[in-house]
Design an enzyme around this catalytic site. Structure first.
Site, mmCIF file in Angstrom:
data_model
loop_
_atom_site.group_PDB
_atom_site.id
_atom_site.type_symbol
_atom_site.label_atom_id
_atom_site.label_comp_id
_atom_site.label_asym_id
_atom_site.label_seq_id
_atom_site.Cartn_x
_atom_site.Cartn_y
_atom_site.Cartn_z
ATOM 1 C CD1 TRP A 189 -2.101 -21.697 15.832
ATOM 2 C CD2 TRP A 189 -0.188 -20.934 14.954
ATOM 3 N NE1 TRP A 189 -1.068 -22.015 16.692
ATOM 4 C CE2 TRP A 189 0.109 -21.568 16.176
ATOM 5 C CE3 TRP A 189 0.859 -20.372 14.220
ATOM 6 C CZ2 TRP A 189 1.405 -21.648 16.692
ATOM 7 C CZ3 TRP A 189 2.151 -20.455 14.724
ATOM 8 C CH2 TRP A 189 2.420 -21.080 15.948
ATOM 9 C CG ASP A 242 -2.545 -24.476 9.956
ATOM 10 O OD1 ASP A 242 -2.192 -25.649 10.223
ATOM 11 O OD2 ASP A 242 -2.078 -23.478 10.551
ATOM 12 C CE LYS A 262 1.218 -27.735 17.271
ATOM 13 N NZ LYS A 262 1.301 -26.652 16.314
HETATM 14 C C1 PLP Z 1 1.635 -25.392 15.857
HETATM 15 C C2 PLP Z 1 0.862 -24.752 14.791
HETATM 16 C C3 PLP Z 1 1.472 -24.018 13.760
HETATM 17 C C4 PLP Z 1 2.961 -23.770 13.720
HETATM 18 O O1 PLP Z 1 3.631 -24.910 13.359
HETATM 19 P P1 PLP Z 1 5.215 -24.944 13.120
HETATM 20 O O2 PLP Z 1 5.389 -26.335 12.587
HETATM 21 O O3 PLP Z 1 5.850 -24.705 14.446
HETATM 22 O O4 PLP Z 1 5.560 -23.887 12.141
HETATM 23 C C5 PLP Z 1 0.667 -23.496 12.769
HETATM 24 N N1 PLP Z 1 -0.663 -23.662 12.772
HETATM 25 C C6 PLP Z 1 -1.291 -24.347 13.759
HETATM 26 C C7 PLP Z 1 -2.781 -24.501 13.726
HETATM 27 C C8 PLP Z 1 -0.547 -24.915 14.793
HETATM 28 O O5 PLP Z 1 -1.163 -25.589 15.772
#
Ligand code: PLP
Length: 365
Positions: A106, A176, A200
């Site tokens: 990511w 993030d 999540k």
């Molecule tokens: C799942 C995830 C993403 C992507 O998220 P989307 O909402 O599908 O764009 C980005 N960063 C992390 C750390 C993730 O776990």
């Protein structure tokens, strides 16, 4: 009449498990939301009943995460992935550089998007060690003049997690937190911007939470499309256009559930307990199970490990599936095994899986 439901052991990485009580409440309110004679999905986003849902979700998040008044909460769309572009679009000013701490897939995606908008570099990277670890705070190399420093607080695919965050002083820190927001208390004041896709730990997919410092918001570039400016959404309480109303309603209910569990201290304790049930089997297995992450970088949310041979690993995954454990396959990019034990995964699910692991080792040693 209440139907007897069969709930599975859901270890999906995202979208992932939601609290049963939240699903039941949503079900009970689905066709007549609090006396309106409509579903929450059918309400106007400009109506009083919806506004209450919306504002309640914002204030619950502020309360749970102890978000200071210096920061705003926004509900956006486009997932965490759109944040990878919105951040540099808004905050990578001409002539400035931005630094990225590389701890997994990511971070790589965030970095490549930012490259499209200006000069970016790595403040540190653990790629050489196959992303088994988080760099120490001393290893970070960023510049005082940087537009911002970006990190990924929990690496969903490799199963590593930051335990402490750097104090970057005047350099805005961006994180993030898609896969560990709400899993433990954090000091929001350290961050200029935090973002997370909801699917999540916060609710269903479709909502992206952004927590942004107001003075940072004011420093943004202006020559960008209206919908991609944070200020548009901040000025309009995230009601500039139609928000994902059902997702925000669900997020609010997940936050109520988290509060009723005792808040983030209690949730953090429960998450530790859950992860320990599985890490202790890995650590006590004499190498039968091989954890991917270094011990001091291990994630309490995504627990990644391998077995000695691909054949044994396949047998393990097949039997786990047969035994009713869903989502244990590692991410398609790296394989192996991964248990995602997000907030809504009950202790019993981790208990049952740790027993399954112990039994599988006995049968196959
Ligand atoms: C799942 C995830 C993403 C992507 O998220 P989307 O909402 O599908 O764009 C980005 N960063 C992390 C750390 C993730 O776990």
């Amino acid at each position: 009449m209440k139907l007897q439901v069969q709930r599975t052991y859901n270890f999906n990485a995202g979208p992932s498990a939601l609290p049963l009580s939240v699903l039941e409440k949503a079900q009970a309110e689905l066709i007549d939301f609090r006396g309106t004679g409509m579903s929450v999905m059918e309400l106007s986003h400009r109506s009083r009943p919806y506004e209450e849902v919306h504002n309640q979700a914002i204030s619950s998040l502020k309360e749970l995460l102890a978000i200071p008044n210096t920061h705003e909460v926004l509900f956006l769309q486009g997932g965490a992935s759109l944040q990878f572009s919105m951040i540099p679009m808004n905050f990578l000013q001409p002539g400035k550089k931005a630094s990225y701490v590389m701890t997994g897939s990511w971070s790589e995606k965030a970095f490549s998007e930012a490259k499209l908008f200006g000069e970016v570099y790595h403040a540190a990277s653990t790629k050489e060690g196959n992303y088994r670890s988080i760099p120490t705070i001393n290893e970070l190399q960023y510049d005082k003049e940087d537009a911002y420093v970006h990190l990924t607080s929990n690496n969903t695919i490799y199963g590593t997690q930051w335990k402490d965050f750097p104090d970057t002083g005047d350099v805005p820190l961006i994180a993030d937190m898609s896969s560990d927001i709400l899993s433990k208390p954090i000091d929001v004041s350290k961050f200029a911007l935090i973002y997370a896709g909801a699917q999540k730990n916060l609710g269903p997919s479709g909502v992206t939470v952004v927590i942004i410092r107001k003075d940072f918001l004011e420093s943004a570039n202006t020559n960008i499309p209206t919908m991609l400016k944070y200020s548009t959404h901040a000025k309009n309480n995230s009601l500039y256009n139609t928000p994902p109303t059902f997702g925000i309603y669900m997020l609010g209910e997940v936050l109520n559930w988290a509060r009723d569990l005792g808040g983030l201290e209690a949730i953090a304790k429960r998450n530790e307990e859950k992860a320990n049930l599985i890490y202790s089997v890995i650590d006590g297995s004499n190498g039968f199970y091989i954890g991917h992450a270094d011990q001091d970088s291990r994630s309490l949310m995504n627990l990644t490990f391998n077995l000695k041979t691909p054949e044994l690993e396949k047998k393990f995954l097949d039997q786990a599936k047969q035994a009713g454990f869903v989502g244990v396959n590692g991410h398609r990019s790296i394989g192996g095994c991964r248990v995602s034990a997000y907030n809504a995964v009950p202790v019993e699910a981790c208990q049952a899986f740790s027993e399954f692991m112990t039994q599988f080792q006995k049968d196959n040693n």
